[in-house]
Design a protein around this motif. Sequence first.
Motif, PDB file in Angstrom:
ATOM      1  N   ARG A   3       0.831  -1.205   0.000  1.00 61.34           N
ATOM      2  CA  ARG A   3       0.000   0.000   0.000  1.00 61.34           C
ATOM      3  C   ARG A   3       0.868   1.260   0.000  1.00 61.34           C
ATOM      4  O   ARG A   3       0.511   2.277  -0.620  1.00 61.34           O
ATOM      5  CB  ARG A   3      -0.930  -0.011   1.207  1.00 61.34           C
ATOM      6  N   LEU A   4       2.009   1.201   0.679  1.00 66.89           N
ATOM      7  CA  LEU A   4       2.939   2.337   0.646  1.00 66.89           C
ATOM      8  C   LEU A   4       3.415   2.583  -0.786  1.00 66.89           C
ATOM      9  O   LEU A   4       3.485   3.732  -1.240  1.00 66.89           O
ATOM     10  CB  LEU A   4       4.129   2.080   1.571  1.00 66.89           C
ATOM     11  N   ALA A   5       3.743   1.507  -1.486  1.00 67.14           N
ATOM     12  CA  ALA A   5       4.155   1.654  -2.880  1.00 67.14           C
ATOM     13  C   ALA A   5       3.015   2.209  -3.730  1.00 67.14           C
ATOM     14  O   ALA A   5       3.236   3.034  -4.627  1.00 67.14           O
ATOM     15  CB  ALA A   5       4.634   0.307  -3.431  1.00 67.14           C
ATOM     16  N   ASP A   6       1.802   1.775  -3.440  1.00 69.23           N
ATOM     17  CA  ASP A   6       0.647   2.260  -4.203  1.00 69.23           C
ATOM     18  C   ASP A   6       0.480   3.771  -4.051  1.00 69.23           C
ATOM     19  O   ASP A   6       0.285   4.494  -5.049  1.00 69.23           O
ATOM     20  CB  ASP A   6      -0.628   1.559  -3.736  1.00 69.23           C
ATOM     21  N   VAL A   7       0.538   4.271  -2.800  1.00 66.97           N
ATOM     22  CA  VAL A   7       0.288   5.705  -2.599  1.00 66.97           C
ATOM     23  C   VAL A   7       1.440   6.536  -3.144  1.00 66.97           C
ATOM     24  O   VAL A   7       1.231   7.651  -3.639  1.00 66.97           O
ATOM     25  CB  VAL A   7       0.010   6.044  -1.120  1.00 66.97           C
ATOM     26  N   VAL A  31      12.033   2.393   6.162  1.00 62.01           N
ATOM     27  CA  VAL A  31      13.052   3.199   5.484  1.00 62.01           C
ATOM     28  C   VAL A  31      12.562   3.476   4.066  1.00 62.01           C
ATOM     29  O   VAL A  31      12.309   2.544   3.295  1.00 62.01           O
ATOM     30  CB  VAL A  31      14.413   2.479   5.476  1.00 62.01           C
ATOM     31  N   LEU A  32      12.449   4.760   3.730  1.00 60.95           N
ATOM     32  CA  LEU A  32      11.779   5.187   2.496  1.00 60.95           C
ATOM     33  C   LEU A  32      12.702   6.008   1.609  1.00 60.95           C
ATOM     34  O   LEU A  32      13.372   6.932   2.076  1.00 60.95           O
ATOM     35  CB  LEU A  32      10.551   6.044   2.835  1.00 60.95           C
ATOM     36  N   ASP A  33      12.720   5.673   0.338  1.00 62.81           N
ATOM     37  CA  ASP A  33      13.324   6.519  -0.682  1.00 62.81           C
ATOM     38  C   ASP A  33      12.257   6.706  -1.751  1.00 62.81           C
ATOM     39  O   ASP A  33      12.017   5.799  -2.557  1.00 62.81           O
ATOM     40  CB  ASP A  33      14.576   5.874  -1.271  1.00 62.81           C
ATOM     41  N   PRO A  34      11.573   7.840  -1.767  1.00 67.75           N
ATOM     42  CA  PRO A  34      10.405   7.984  -2.646  1.00 67.75           C
ATOM     43  C   PRO A  34      10.736   7.858  -4.122  1.00 67.75           C
ATOM     44  O   PRO A  34       9.969   7.269  -4.889  1.00 67.75           O
ATOM     45  CB  PRO A  34       9.865   9.364  -2.296  1.00 67.75           C
ATOM     46  N   LEU A  84       0.384   7.485   5.597  1.00 70.30           N
ATOM     47  CA  LEU A  84      -0.138   6.138   5.758  1.00 70.30           C
ATOM     48  C   LEU A  84       0.505   5.434   6.955  1.00 70.30           C
ATOM     49  O   LEU A  84      -0.188   4.754   7.726  1.00 70.30           O
ATOM     50  CB  LEU A  84       0.092   5.336   4.470  1.00 70.30           C
ATOM     51  N   LEU A  85       1.801   5.595   7.129  1.00 69.94           N
ATOM     52  CA  LEU A  85       2.471   4.975   8.275  1.00 69.94           C
ATOM     53  C   LEU A  85       1.996   5.577   9.593  1.00 69.94           C
ATOM     54  O   LEU A  85       1.844   4.857  10.588  1.00 69.94           O
ATOM     55  CB  LEU A  85       3.989   5.132   8.133  1.00 69.94           C
ATOM     56  N   ASP A  86       1.771   6.872   9.628  1.00 67.48           N
ATOM     57  CA  ASP A  86       1.246   7.502  10.848  1.00 67.48           C
ATOM     58  C   ASP A  86      -0.103   6.907  11.228  1.00 67.48           C
ATOM     59  O   ASP A  86      -0.420   6.750  12.418  1.00 67.48           O
ATOM     60  CB  ASP A  86       1.107   9.015  10.650  1.00 67.48           C
TER      61      ASP A  86
END
Length: 263
Positions: free
Chosen positions: A13-17, A82-85, A55-57
């Motif tokens: 879902r993180l990848a989707d948003v 750990v995120l690299d947009p 989304l993580l919040d």
Amino acid sequence: MPVSTVDRALAERLADVAGEAIRPLFRAAYTQELKADRSPVTQADRAAEAAMRRLLDAEAPGDGVVGEEYGEKHGVTGRRWVLDPIDGTRSFTAGRAIFGTLIALVEDGWPVLGVIDQPIQCERWLGVAGRPTLFNGVAVRTRGCAALEGLLLATTSPHLFGEEEAAGFLRLVAAVSGGHGTQGPVYGGDCYNYGLVASGHLDLVCEAGLQLHDFAALVPVVEGAGGRMCDWQGDPLSAASAGQVLAIGDPARVDDVLEALHG
């Protein structure tokens, strides 16, 4: 503890948003500027990371978050997302669809889940410790290599190496090419190259100067497909690693790669 189905679903879902924030801006009008290190950051980078953080919040408020654009939020669970947009912002700004969104779950310093998502081509690699890597839902494998010579080697840019690192990289190039200039490395690609290793299209990636957000997601993807991720000394990659990174499709070639790299 094992990665749960809830964690895997959240990662997707993180990848989707992130993709929803990126796609409208690809090859379109957007703002951009240079950061302190002279690397570019765009409206798409910031919008994608902000969407993932929201989304993580909502879904994992106790977990820590580390992102390239908005820094670190400390958590209470011992876990960090750990995120690299956009890994490969220069490719994004050039209209080349070989950048990717990187999402990792790190527990006690070790990457246990990783996503490489290419939102324009709709390509997604999902790696989870102890499970086969999936490419768009189908298991993939790295390919075997009988010898170092003839391996297909990639790196994002030779200009990112320091002087000694560049010398090691050139020794590796000579070893895999067998002295034939027509068998040189593939340049460009950032995180996309590591997905190609996992899917058996590339054999080896060699890079340096990477940050945790650049490599954490890559580890479960490559290793879940049967490959090996390590630093230039052959040690496993963790949050404490210095940023010299190797992705080797066939683990039987690890010693050969290290010997060539260090002469």
